[in-house]
Design an enzyme around this catalytic site. Structure first.
Site, mmCIF file in Angstrom:
data_model
loop_
_atom_site.group_PDB
_atom_site.id
_atom_site.type_symbol
_atom_site.label_atom_id
_atom_site.label_comp_id
_atom_site.label_asym_id
_atom_site.label_seq_id
_atom_site.Cartn_x
_atom_site.Cartn_y
_atom_site.Cartn_z
ATOM 1 N N THR A 1 0.827 -1.217 0.000
ATOM 2 C CA THR A 1 0.000 0.000 0.000
ATOM 3 C C THR A 1 0.860 1.265 0.000
ATOM 4 O O THR A 1 1.980 1.243 0.525
ATOM 5 C CB THR A 1 -0.909 0.016 1.257
ATOM 6 O OG1 THR A 1 -1.471 1.315 1.418
ATOM 7 C CG2 THR A 1 -0.134 -0.298 2.532
ATOM 8 N N ASP A 2 0.316 2.356 -0.516
ATOM 9 C CA ASP A 2 1.040 3.639 -0.472
ATOM 10 C C ASP A 2 1.180 4.157 0.953
ATOM 11 O O ASP A 2 1.982 5.047 1.223
ATOM 12 C CB ASP A 2 0.353 4.696 -1.360
ATOM 13 C CG ASP A 2 -1.023 5.129 -0.879
ATOM 14 O OD1 ASP A 2 -1.613 4.450 -0.011
ATOM 15 O OD2 ASP A 2 -1.529 6.154 -1.383
ATOM 16 N N TYR B 1 -1.652 -0.373 10.981
ATOM 17 C CA TYR B 1 -1.925 -1.019 9.684
ATOM 18 C C TYR B 1 -0.722 -0.867 8.760
ATOM 19 O O TYR B 1 -0.185 -1.853 8.242
ATOM 20 C CB TYR B 1 -3.174 -0.409 9.039
ATOM 21 C CG TYR B 1 -3.299 -0.705 7.551
ATOM 22 C CD1 TYR B 1 -3.576 -1.997 7.100
ATOM 23 C CD2 TYR B 1 -3.126 0.308 6.597
ATOM 24 C CE1 TYR B 1 -3.667 -2.270 5.731
ATOM 25 C CE2 TYR B 1 -3.216 0.043 5.235
ATOM 26 C CZ TYR B 1 -3.488 -1.255 4.818
ATOM 27 O OH TYR B 1 -3.570 -1.521 3.466
ATOM 28 N N LYS C 1 2.078 -3.657 7.220
ATOM 29 C CA LYS C 1 2.320 -3.858 5.780
ATOM 30 C C LYS C 1 3.805 -3.610 5.462
ATOM 31 O O LYS C 1 4.399 -4.327 4.660
ATOM 32 C CB LYS C 1 1.442 -2.912 4.951
ATOM 33 C CG LYS C 1 -0.056 -3.110 5.091
ATOM 34 C CD LYS C 1 -0.565 -4.415 4.507
ATOM 35 C CE LYS C 1 -0.513 -4.479 3.014
ATOM 36 N NZ LYS C 1 -1.121 -5.717 2.467
HETATM 37 P P1 NAD Z 1 -10.577 -6.257 2.260
HETATM 38 O O1 NAD Z 1 -10.541 -6.034 3.738
HETATM 39 O O2 NAD Z 1 -11.755 -5.804 1.483
HETATM 40 O O3 NAD Z 1 -10.376 -7.814 1.932
HETATM 41 C C1 NAD Z 1 -9.384 -8.587 2.553
HETATM 42 C C2 NAD Z 1 -9.672 -10.050 2.252
HETATM 43 O O4 NAD Z 1 -8.614 -10.818 2.860
HETATM 44 C C3 NAD Z 1 -10.981 -10.567 2.855
HETATM 45 O O5 NAD Z 1 -11.625 -11.409 1.939
HETATM 46 C C4 NAD Z 1 -10.537 -11.333 4.095
HETATM 47 O O6 NAD Z 1 -11.410 -12.390 4.437
HETATM 48 C C5 NAD Z 1 -9.183 -11.854 3.657
HETATM 49 N N1 NAD Z 1 -8.266 -12.077 4.788
HETATM 50 C C6 NAD Z 1 -7.951 -11.208 5.792
HETATM 51 N N2 NAD Z 1 -7.075 -11.789 6.632
HETATM 52 C C7 NAD Z 1 -6.830 -13.023 6.145
HETATM 53 C C8 NAD Z 1 -6.008 -14.099 6.583
HETATM 54 N N3 NAD Z 1 -5.274 -14.019 7.695
HETATM 55 N N4 NAD Z 1 -5.989 -15.247 5.856
HETATM 56 C C9 NAD Z 1 -6.749 -15.355 4.711
HETATM 57 N N5 NAD Z 1 -7.551 -14.377 4.279
HETATM 58 C C10 NAD Z 1 -7.580 -13.216 4.982
HETATM 59 O O7 NAD Z 1 -9.227 -5.590 1.727
HETATM 60 P P2 NAD Z 1 -8.957 -4.854 0.339
HETATM 61 O O8 NAD Z 1 -9.351 -3.443 0.463
HETATM 62 O O9 NAD Z 1 -9.504 -5.689 -0.757
HETATM 63 O O10 NAD Z 1 -7.364 -4.899 0.317
HETATM 64 C C11 NAD Z 1 -6.682 -5.976 -0.327
HETATM 65 C C12 NAD Z 1 -5.185 -5.729 -0.237
HETATM 66 O O11 NAD Z 1 -4.871 -4.487 -0.856
HETATM 67 C C13 NAD Z 1 -4.672 -5.619 1.204
HETATM 68 O O12 NAD Z 1 -3.417 -6.272 1.267
HETATM 69 C C14 NAD Z 1 -4.516 -4.122 1.431
HETATM 70 O O13 NAD Z 1 -3.486 -3.859 2.361
HETATM 71 C C15 NAD Z 1 -4.142 -3.656 0.035
HETATM 72 N N6 NAD Z 1 -4.493 -2.271 -0.292
HETATM 73 C C16 NAD Z 1 -5.776 -1.832 -0.164
HETATM 74 C C17 NAD Z 1 -6.114 -0.525 -0.542
HETATM 75 C C18 NAD Z 1 -7.540 -0.017 -0.461
HETATM 76 O O14 NAD Z 1 -7.776 1.153 -0.788
HETATM 77 N N7 NAD Z 1 -8.517 -0.833 -0.101
HETATM 78 C C19 NAD Z 1 -5.120 0.328 -1.036
HETATM 79 C C20 NAD Z 1 -3.809 -0.155 -1.162
HETATM 80 C C21 NAD Z 1 -3.520 -1.457 -0.797
#
Ligand code: NAD
Length: 297
Positions: A117-118, A141, A145
């Protein structure tokens, strides 16, 4: 291509799975099914998709694949402030366990494609962050990461695991859990509730359409340099109040401030994130620059 995707029932992961199934990939999805996951998704009956309901921390075996794309994480900053332990477990220890499993493979080690993530850059007051910048995470958080990133880098150097890592800006689109800003605004407008906004609403985030992010991830899976990190953004900077204003426009609401309720600031609030996607563009990918939010349904 045979892919293992983790967190494919979550917001971004589900859009990625949808895209790669359309491209003809086979997907084994490993997801713990937390509160943020979807029970029903458009690809559930696709014979190229299968789900293993499991925590990545407890996984003992990685199914044979060309690449593992790790989306699984706890993703909401406010929750990490209230209870950091699950963030350390899923976002750091979980990645450590996946790396150990990949390292233990005697041959055919899959590419480890890690979604970061940024937010690992922390508060940006000057120029856009580039991939070589020092990390400066400002909350549990982003620290969880950033710690995971360090393990990925060290396993690549020590054990010669190949990786690609992305750091995208804030995503928006369908299927995002309503704790996040945009679905929360929609929920509040549709349920006649005030929209809670941290501090004075001036904090700046860089918003990317989730479909753009997963397209860029797929491009990097095919064309990215191994053992490199890529930022992904749309150069679309908005204050939280501007986000409220734009979503209100989708509902033909002009007096958006009437719908806002200011709430105490998030502890350790980062005031601005901003990243450069020049390295991604140098791979031949045309990023979708945006000025504002596209309505999604
Ligand atoms: P989200 O919370 O919507 O989904 C996360 C998914 O991971 C869920 O389905 C959850 O059940 C699963 N999960 C969580 N812990 C787990 C574990 N220990 N074992 C197996 N499954 C697990 O998250 P998102 O927004 O889709 O983010 C996805 C990725 O992208 C993350 O790594 C997050 O850090 C990164 N990210 C998100 C954003 C954003 O704006 N949402 C921006 C940059 C990076």
């Amino acid at each position: 291509m045979n892919l293992v995707v983790t967190g494919g029932r979550g917001f971004i992961g589900s859009h990625f799975v949808e895209l790669v199934l359309q491209k003809g990939c086979k997907v084994v999805d490993i997801d713990k099914m937390t509160y943020a996951s979807s029970n029903s998704l458009p690809f559930d009956s696709n014979p190229s998709y299968s789900l293993i309901k499991k925590d990545i921390c407890d996984l003992e075996h990685i199914p044979p694949c060309d690449a593992i794309i790790n989306f699984a994480a706890e993703s909401h900053v406010d929750n990490s402030i209230a209870g950091p332990t699950t963030f350390f477990n899923s976002n750091t220890s979980g990645v450590f366990n996946l790396l150990e499993l990949v390292r233990g493979k005697v041959y055919n080690k899959p590419l480890f494609f890690h979604i970061s993530t940024d937010e690992v850059y922390g508060d940006i007051r000057g120029t856009d962050s580039v991939e070589t910048d020092v990390l400066n995470p400002g909350n549990p958080y982003s620290a969880s990461k950033a710690a995971a990133e360090m393990f990925v880098l060290s396993y690549s150097r020590t054990y010669e695991l190949d990786f690609i890592m992305t750091r995208s800006s804030n995503n928006y689109g369908l299927r995002q859990y309503p704790e996040k800003l945009i679905p929360q605004i929609i929920y509040c407008l549709e349920n006649n509730k005030k929209i809670p906004i941290h501090g004075d609403g001036s904090y700046i985030r860089d918003w990317v359409d989730v479909k753009e992010n997963v397209k860029a991830i797929y491009h990097l899976l095919l064309h990215g340099e191994k053992n490199e990190i890529y930022n992904i953004s749309s150069n679309n900077h908005l204050t939280n109040l501007e986000v409220v204003q734009q979503v209100c426009q989708w509902y033909n609401i002009d007096d958006y401030m009437q719908h806002v309720e200011f709430v105490p600031n998030r502890l350790g609030q980062d005031t601005r994130y901003s990243i450069s996607s020049d390295k991604l563009k140098a791979t031949g990918y045309k990023t979708q620059e945006s000025t504002g939010l596209k309505r999604f349904k």
